[in-house]
Design a protein around this motif. Structure first.
Motif, PDB file in Angstrom:
ATOM      1  N   LEU A   1      54.620  16.367 -61.319  1.00 31.62           N
ATOM      2  CA  LEU A   1      53.553  15.430 -61.167  1.00 31.62           C
ATOM      3  C   LEU A   1      53.786  15.147 -59.518  1.00 31.62           C
ATOM      4  CD1 LEU A   1      51.269  13.357 -61.229  1.00 31.62           C
ATOM      5  CD2 LEU A   1      52.776  11.976 -62.409  1.00 31.62           C
ATOM      6  N   LYS A   2      55.017  14.584 -59.609  1.00 31.43           N
ATOM      7  CA  LYS A   2      55.468  14.205 -57.911  1.00 31.43           C
ATOM      8  C   LYS A   2      55.121  15.402 -56.961  1.00 31.43           C
ATOM      9  CE  LYS A   2      58.648  10.722 -59.599  1.00 31.43           C
ATOM     10  NZ  LYS A   2      59.240  10.587 -60.781  1.00 31.43           N
ATOM     11  N   ALA A   3      55.236  16.556 -57.183  1.00 31.60           N
ATOM     12  CA  ALA A   3      55.098  17.500 -56.434  1.00 31.60           C
ATOM     13  C   ALA A   3      53.419  18.115 -56.282  1.00 31.60           C
ATOM     14  CB  ALA A   3      55.963  18.869 -57.084  1.00 31.60           C
ATOM     15  N   TYR A   4      52.916  17.982 -57.314  1.00 34.64           N
ATOM     16  CA  TYR A   4      51.478  18.512 -57.537  1.00 34.64           C
ATOM     17  C   TYR A   4      50.409  17.400 -57.316  1.00 34.64           C
ATOM     18  CZ  TYR A   4      53.527  23.148 -58.242  1.00 34.64           C
ATOM     19  OH  TYR A   4      54.319  24.315 -57.976  1.00 34.64           O
ATOM     20  N   GLU A   5      50.940  16.418 -57.717  1.00 31.36           N
ATOM     21  CA  GLU A   5      50.084  15.187 -57.533  1.00 31.36           C
ATOM     22  C   GLU A   5      48.500  15.213 -58.411  1.00 31.36           C
ATOM     23  OE1 GLU A   5      49.815  13.734 -53.482  1.00 31.36           O
ATOM     24  OE2 GLU A   5      51.819  13.269 -53.701  1.00 31.36           O
ATOM     25  N   SER A   6      47.593  15.166 -57.853  1.00 26.06           N
ATOM     26  CA  SER A   6      46.231  15.222 -58.483  1.00 26.06           C
ATOM     27  C   SER A   6      46.189  16.769 -59.375  1.00 26.06           C
ATOM     28  CB  SER A   6      45.018  15.218 -57.726  1.00 26.06           C
ATOM     29  OG  SER A   6      44.935  13.861 -57.329  1.00 26.06           O
TER      30      SER A   6
ATOM     31  N   PRO B   1      59.269  31.165 -61.713  1.00 24.16           N
ATOM     32  CA  PRO B   1      57.926  30.648 -62.036  1.00 24.16           C
ATOM     33  C   PRO B   1      57.738  29.363 -61.475  1.00 24.16           C
ATOM     34  CG  PRO B   1      59.182  31.416 -63.902  1.00 24.16           C
ATOM     35  CD  PRO B   1      60.136  31.273 -62.848  1.00 24.16           C
ATOM     36  N   TRP B   2      56.394  29.240 -60.926  1.00 23.35           N
ATOM     37  CA  TRP B   2      55.996  27.825 -60.377  1.00 23.35           C
ATOM     38  C   TRP B   2      56.484  26.458 -60.682  1.00 23.35           C
ATOM     39  CZ3 TRP B   2      54.559  27.148 -55.699  1.00 23.35           C
ATOM     40  CH2 TRP B   2      53.983  28.112 -54.902  1.00 23.35           C
ATOM     41  N   GLY B   3      56.527  26.531 -62.192  1.00 25.12           N
ATOM     42  CA  GLY B   3      56.802  25.400 -63.095  1.00 25.12           C
ATOM     43  C   GLY B   3      58.236  25.219 -62.893  1.00 25.12           C
ATOM     44  N   GLN B   4      58.831  25.947 -62.512  1.00 26.44           N
ATOM     45  CA  GLN B   4      60.482  25.940 -62.253  1.00 26.44           C
ATOM     46  C   GLN B   4      60.843  25.482 -61.084  1.00 26.44           C
ATOM     47  OE1 GLN B   4      61.711  29.170 -64.516  1.00 26.44           O
ATOM     48  NE2 GLN B   4      61.879  28.084 -66.608  1.00 26.44           N
ATOM     49  N   ARG B   5      60.396  26.107 -59.969  1.00 27.25           N
ATOM     50  CA  ARG B   5      60.716  26.032 -58.827  1.00 27.25           C
ATOM     51  C   ARG B   5      61.158  24.647 -58.079  1.00 27.25           C
ATOM     52  NH1 ARG B   5      57.017  30.311 -55.152  1.00 27.25           N
ATOM     53  NH2 ARG B   5      56.972  31.925 -56.950  1.00 27.25           N
TER      54      ARG B   5
END
Ligand SMILES: [Zn+2]
Length: 356
Positions: free
Chosen positions: A260-265, A21-25
């Protein structure tokens, strides 16, 4: 931009992580944690730092908004970092304090206009399909701070921002003498229909004599902290409401999240109604300034990992846990604040307590 990132990820990792899942990659792909952390440091070094006056000239101020300085350390300088948006419905600016690293929305919402943020559908959001997930999340967090929540008999609990009473229901089942307050009258009505012994009240704690009298053994803030426009005032009040040996539980989005560091805004913690974003680096300032004696954290690995329902293979689960621990970067922050030394000696024995 997104497709460039996707192509780069495909070249680096192939299709091996497509089922994750995206949130775990970001937690399980080899090397990704270090890369994201380096990217973050670079971003902080290159983002401009402005005086508050300079900053005010660059950002429009809405009718219900006000400009703030850092509420944690008082520095008025601004480092603009993010502009989260919910399509046409909302958009705001998030800045970082260059002194202490606190992240907050600026301009922020004037406290007296907070009600304007909450649509009528809020209480149905709280009780709809999210109810079961929420109660599971409460259970997992209570387990992480065991034995604080194991036996409620003879102990008083205040749930601040109790919504429709989903947590109060669990608290009364565990024997607590539990009360809640909320600023949504609809939610309070729903809560009281759901509860047997626990009670929910509309308003602020000082409006309800039974609550204003204090003497609570436990106060809980479930997904409330990020919504508070005047956290120092609120936490001074919580400290006074706690009995000797009392503890305060906090669940909030983690401003140190690797996501947060990966997806920023585009990070999931930047929701429409969130005002301030805490991490284990900035929360101690709030607690220390308002008279608490210590704090302990429980890393957040994600609900499916903790509940044992994750489909991830064992080695990836282990890698995810390591990435969360080494980066202090789970997507939620779970903290237990201790009112005094008595609270630390009573409840802190199995935890790593940082004294304030
Ligand atoms: Zn600061």
């Amino acid at each position: 931009m997104v497709s460039v990132k996707r192509t780069a990820a495909r070249m680096l990792f192939g299709s091996r992580y497509n089922n994750v899942p995206w949130g775990q990659r970001v937690y399980v792909r080899p090397g990704e944690r270090l890369m994201r952390e380096a990217q973050w440091r670079l971003k902080l070094r290159s983002a401009r730092v402005m005086s508050l006056e300079e900053y005010k000239a660059t950002v429009p101020l809405g009718e219900i908004e006000e400009f703030l300085s850092c509420m944690m350390c008082g520095d008025s300088r601004q480092q603009p970092l993010f502009e989260p948006t919910g399509g046409r419905n909302w958009r705001y600016h998030v800045v970082r304090c260059p002194s202490c690293g606190f992240l907050y929305r600026n301009p922020n919402i004037r406290p007296e206009r907070l009600g304007d943020l909450y649509a009528n559908s809020y209480s149905s959001f709280l009780t709809g399909k999210y109810a079961a997930n929420r109660q599971r999340r409460y259970q997992l967090t209570m387990d992480a701070f065991s034995p604080v929540f194991e036996h409620g008999e003879g102990r008083r609990l205040l749930d601040f921002g109790c919504g429709a009473g989903l947590f109060l229901e669990l608290a009364e089942q565990r024997g607590f003498d539990a009360v809640g307050v909320d600023l949504s009258p609809d939610s309070v009505e729903q809560a009281n229909a759901r509860l047997t012994k626990a009670r929910a009240y509309f308003g602020a704690p000082e409006d309800v004599p039974e609550i204003a009298a204090g003497g609570f053994d436990v106060i809980t803030l479930w997904s409330v902290l990020a919504h508070l426009p005047r956290p120092l005032e609120d936490f001074e009040r919580f400290r006074h409401l706690l009995a000797p040996g009392g503890v305060l539980l906090i669940l909030t989005v983690n401003a140190g999240s690797l996501l947060l560091k990966a997806y920023e805004s585009g990070w999931s913690g930047f929701t429409k109604n969130h005002l301030m974003f805490y991490s284990s680096a900035t929360l101690p300032t709030l607690l220390g300034r308002t008279g608490f004696s210590g704090v302990a954290y429980a890393p957040h690995y994600g609900d499916t990992i903790e509940a044992g329902t994750s489909q991830l293979p064992g080695p990836l689960r282990a890698r995810l846990r390591r990435a969360v621990e080494n980066s202090d970067g789970g997507n939620m922050m779970r903290a237990l604040a201790f009112a005094d030394d008595e609270a630390i000696s009573r409840w802190g024995q199995r935890l790593r307590v940082r004294r304030l």
